[in-house]
Design a protein around this motif. Structure first.
Motif, PDB file in Angstrom:
ATOM      1  N   LEU A 187       0.829  -1.209   0.000  1.00 47.42           N
ATOM      2  CA  LEU A 187       0.000   0.000   0.000  1.00 47.42           C
ATOM      3  C   LEU A 187       0.860   1.255   0.000  1.00 47.42           C
ATOM      4  O   LEU A 187       0.637   2.184  -0.795  1.00 47.42           O
ATOM      5  N   VAL A 188       1.852   1.297   0.867  1.00 47.28           N
ATOM      6  CA  VAL A 188       2.703   2.485   0.961  1.00 47.28           C
ATOM      7  C   VAL A 188       3.520   2.654  -0.319  1.00 47.28           C
ATOM      8  O   VAL A 188       3.659   3.765  -0.834  1.00 47.28           O
ATOM      9  N   SER A 189       4.031   1.557  -0.860  1.00 50.73           N
ATOM     10  CA  SER A 189       4.783   1.630  -2.120  1.00 50.73           C
ATOM     11  C   SER A 189       3.892   2.142  -3.255  1.00 50.73           C
ATOM     12  O   SER A 189       4.330   2.958  -4.079  1.00 50.73           O
ATOM     13  N   ALA A 190       2.669   1.662  -3.301  1.00 56.61           N
ATOM     14  CA  ALA A 190       1.730   2.111  -4.335  1.00 56.61           C
ATOM     15  C   ALA A 190       1.474   3.607  -4.229  1.00 56.61           C
ATOM     16  O   ALA A 190       1.416   4.318  -5.243  1.00 56.61           O
ATOM     17  N   GLN A 191       1.327   4.096  -3.004  1.00 58.86           N
ATOM     18  CA  GLN A 191       1.100   5.531  -2.805  1.00 58.86           C
ATOM     19  C   GLN A 191       2.296   6.345  -3.273  1.00 58.86           C
ATOM     20  O   GLN A 191       2.146   7.396  -3.895  1.00 58.86           O
ATOM     21  N   ARG A 192       3.495   5.877  -2.966  1.00 61.32           N
ATOM     22  CA  ARG A 192       4.702   6.592  -3.407  1.00 61.32           C
ATOM     23  C   ARG A 192       4.811   6.588  -4.934  1.00 61.32           C
ATOM     24  O   ARG A 192       5.184   7.594  -5.533  1.00 61.32           O
ATOM     25  N   LEU A 193       4.485   5.474  -5.567  1.00 57.20           N
ATOM     26  CA  LEU A 193       4.536   5.429  -7.028  1.00 57.20           C
ATOM     27  C   LEU A 193       3.493   6.351  -7.651  1.00 57.20           C
ATOM     28  O   LEU A 193       3.731   6.951  -8.703  1.00 57.20           O
ATOM     29  N   ALA A 194       2.352   6.486  -6.998  1.00 56.33           N
ATOM     30  CA  ALA A 194       1.297   7.366  -7.515  1.00 56.33           C
ATOM     31  C   ALA A 194       1.751   8.827  -7.545  1.00 56.33           C
ATOM     32  O   ALA A 194       1.239   9.624  -8.341  1.00 56.33           O
ATOM     33  N   GLY A 224       2.001   0.474  -9.466  1.00 58.42           N
ATOM     34  CA  GLY A 224       1.292   0.857  -8.246  1.00 58.42           C
ATOM     35  C   GLY A 224      -0.055   0.156  -8.122  1.00 58.42           C
ATOM     36  O   GLY A 224      -0.442  -0.279  -7.036  1.00 58.42           O
ATOM     37  N   LEU A 225      -0.768   0.013  -9.233  1.00 58.28           N
ATOM     38  CA  LEU A 225      -2.053  -0.686  -9.204  1.00 58.28           C
ATOM     39  C   LEU A 225      -1.877  -2.169  -8.884  1.00 58.28           C
ATOM     40  O   LEU A 225      -2.694  -2.752  -8.154  1.00 58.28           O
ATOM     41  N   ASP A 226      -0.820  -2.782  -9.416  1.00 55.91           N
ATOM     42  CA  ASP A 226      -0.528  -4.177  -9.052  1.00 55.91           C
ATOM     43  C   ASP A 226      -0.333  -4.293  -7.542  1.00 55.91           C
ATOM     44  O   ASP A 226      -0.874  -5.197  -6.896  1.00 55.91           O
ATOM     45  N   LEU A 227       0.446  -3.376  -6.983  1.00 59.16           N
ATOM     46  CA  LEU A 227       0.730  -3.417  -5.545  1.00 59.16           C
ATOM     47  C   LEU A 227      -0.531  -3.150  -4.733  1.00 59.16           C
ATOM     48  O   LEU A 227      -0.758  -3.779  -3.698  1.00 59.16           O
ATOM     49  N   LEU A 228      -1.346  -2.232  -5.207  1.00 66.60           N
ATOM     50  CA  LEU A 228      -2.604  -1.952  -4.520  1.00 66.60           C
ATOM     51  C   LEU A 228      -3.508  -3.181  -4.524  1.00 66.60           C
ATOM     52  O   LEU A 228      -4.150  -3.506  -3.520  1.00 66.60           O
ATOM     53  N   TYR A 263       7.810  -8.653 -13.326  1.00 69.23           N
ATOM     54  CA  TYR A 263       7.796  -7.510 -14.242  1.00 69.23           C
ATOM     55  C   TYR A 263       8.325  -6.255 -13.554  1.00 69.23           C
ATOM     56  O   TYR A 263       9.112  -5.501 -14.133  1.00 69.23           O
ATOM     57  N   HIS A 264       7.903  -6.004 -12.312  1.00 63.44           N
ATOM     58  CA  HIS A 264       8.356  -4.810 -11.594  1.00 63.44           C
ATOM     59  C   HIS A 264       9.883  -4.794 -11.507  1.00 63.44           C
ATOM     60  O   HIS A 264      10.519  -3.762 -11.737  1.00 63.44           O
ATOM     61  N   ARG A 265      10.452  -5.935 -11.159  1.00 64.57           N
ATOM     62  CA  ARG A 265      11.909  -6.032 -11.033  1.00 64.57           C
ATOM     63  C   ARG A 265      12.583  -5.816 -12.378  1.00 64.57           C
ATOM     64  O   ARG A 265      13.587  -5.108 -12.476  1.00 64.57           O
ATOM     65  N   GLN A 266      12.028  -6.412 -13.420  1.00 62.99           N
ATOM     66  CA  GLN A 266      12.612  -6.251 -14.757  1.00 62.99           C
ATOM     67  C   GLN A 266      12.570  -4.788 -15.193  1.00 62.99           C
ATOM     68  O   GLN A 266      13.556  -4.260 -15.716  1.00 62.99           O
ATOM     69  N   TYR A 267      11.436  -4.143 -14.990  1.00 65.24           N
ATOM     70  CA  TYR A 267      11.287  -2.730 -15.354  1.00 65.24           C
ATOM     71  C   TYR A 267      12.334  -1.884 -14.626  1.00 65.24           C
ATOM     72  O   TYR A 267      13.040  -1.078 -15.238  1.00 65.24           O
ATOM     73  N   ALA A 268      12.448  -2.076 -13.319  1.00 62.21           N
ATOM     74  CA  ALA A 268      13.392  -1.290 -12.524  1.00 62.21           C
ATOM     75  C   ALA A 268      14.837  -1.601 -12.907  1.00 62.21           C
ATOM     76  O   ALA A 268      15.676  -0.697 -12.987  1.00 62.21           O
ATOM     77  N   ALA A 269      15.149  -2.866 -13.163  1.00 70.47           N
ATOM     78  CA  ALA A 269      16.512  -3.249 -13.533  1.00 70.47           C
ATOM     79  C   ALA A 269      16.918  -2.610 -14.860  1.00 70.47           C
ATOM     80  O   ALA A 269      18.047  -2.118 -15.002  1.00 70.47           O
TER      81      ALA A 269
END
Length: 197
Positions: free
Chosen positions: A58-65, A84-88, A175-181
């Motif tokens: 939830l907190v990570s999603a808010q920061r990404l938003a 962020g939506l995935d995390l939410l 996917y999140h890890r791949q995108y960030a990497a």
């Protein structure tokens, strides 16, 4: 095509495929999963794990938003919003499971909105201010790698609901890890300043 009703006009020709529009026709990821807590699983510990993982998400999603309208390119805004939506979504499922097993019957909103800040159990990294895009990329890389490792293990958890949530999350977190990497490499190869940082 009918002009009487916009939705009906859009739906013409798609009667057999309910997935043509976002948010329709998708199966509940927990459909058919037995919600009974298996014997030997401590419900207090299960609820605590679910809440902690949900708080991280939830907190990570808010920061990404916070990157909406601020990302370097529109494509990155969309990508970060989708992550962020995935995390939410993960947070919602985990909060719901916590409410089922902790004996309170609380819903996801009770966990997300009706607790004091000190009651959240997220990792500190998730709540740090966004900083610049590079910081967000590195944070996403660290958190998604860490979370992916947890979810891969939790996919075999004795609780079938937590296992199903984790199995679904593994695909998203990969996917999140791949995108960030990919962004970390791109930023690191950019300039002398990016090499220094």
């Amino acid at each position: 095509m009918s002009d009487d009703h916009v939705y009906l006009s859009l739906a013409e020709g798609h009667e057999d495929d309910t997935r043509w529009a976002y948010g329709t026709g998708f199966e509940d990821p927990l459909h058919g999963v037995d919600t009974t807590v298996p014997e030997g699983v401590d419900t207090g510990e299960l609820a605590a794990v679910c809440v902690a993982l949900a708080d991280d998400a939830l907190v990570s999603a808010q920061r990404l938003a916070e990157w909406t309208t601020r990302a370097p390119e529109l494509e990155e805004e969309v990508a970060l919003a989708n992550i962020g939506l995935d995390l939410l979504g993960q947070a919602r499922l985990l909060y719901a499971r916590a409410g089922q097993v902790d004996g309170t019957g609380r819903g996801e909103d009770a966990y997300a909105y009706f607790r004091d800040a000190g009651d959240f159990r997220n990792v500190r990294l998730a709540e740090l201010p966004c900083g610049d895009f590079a910081f967000t990329v590195v944070r996403l890389l660290v958190l998604s790698s860490w979370r992916l490792a947890h979810f891969e293990r939790l996919a075999t958890h004795p609780d079938p609901v937590l296992a199903a949530i984790a199995a679904k999350g593994v695909k998203e977190l990969s996917y999140h890890r791949q995108y960030a990497a990919e962004w970390a490499v791109r930023l690191g190869d950019g300039t002398a300043e990016s090499h220094r940082r």
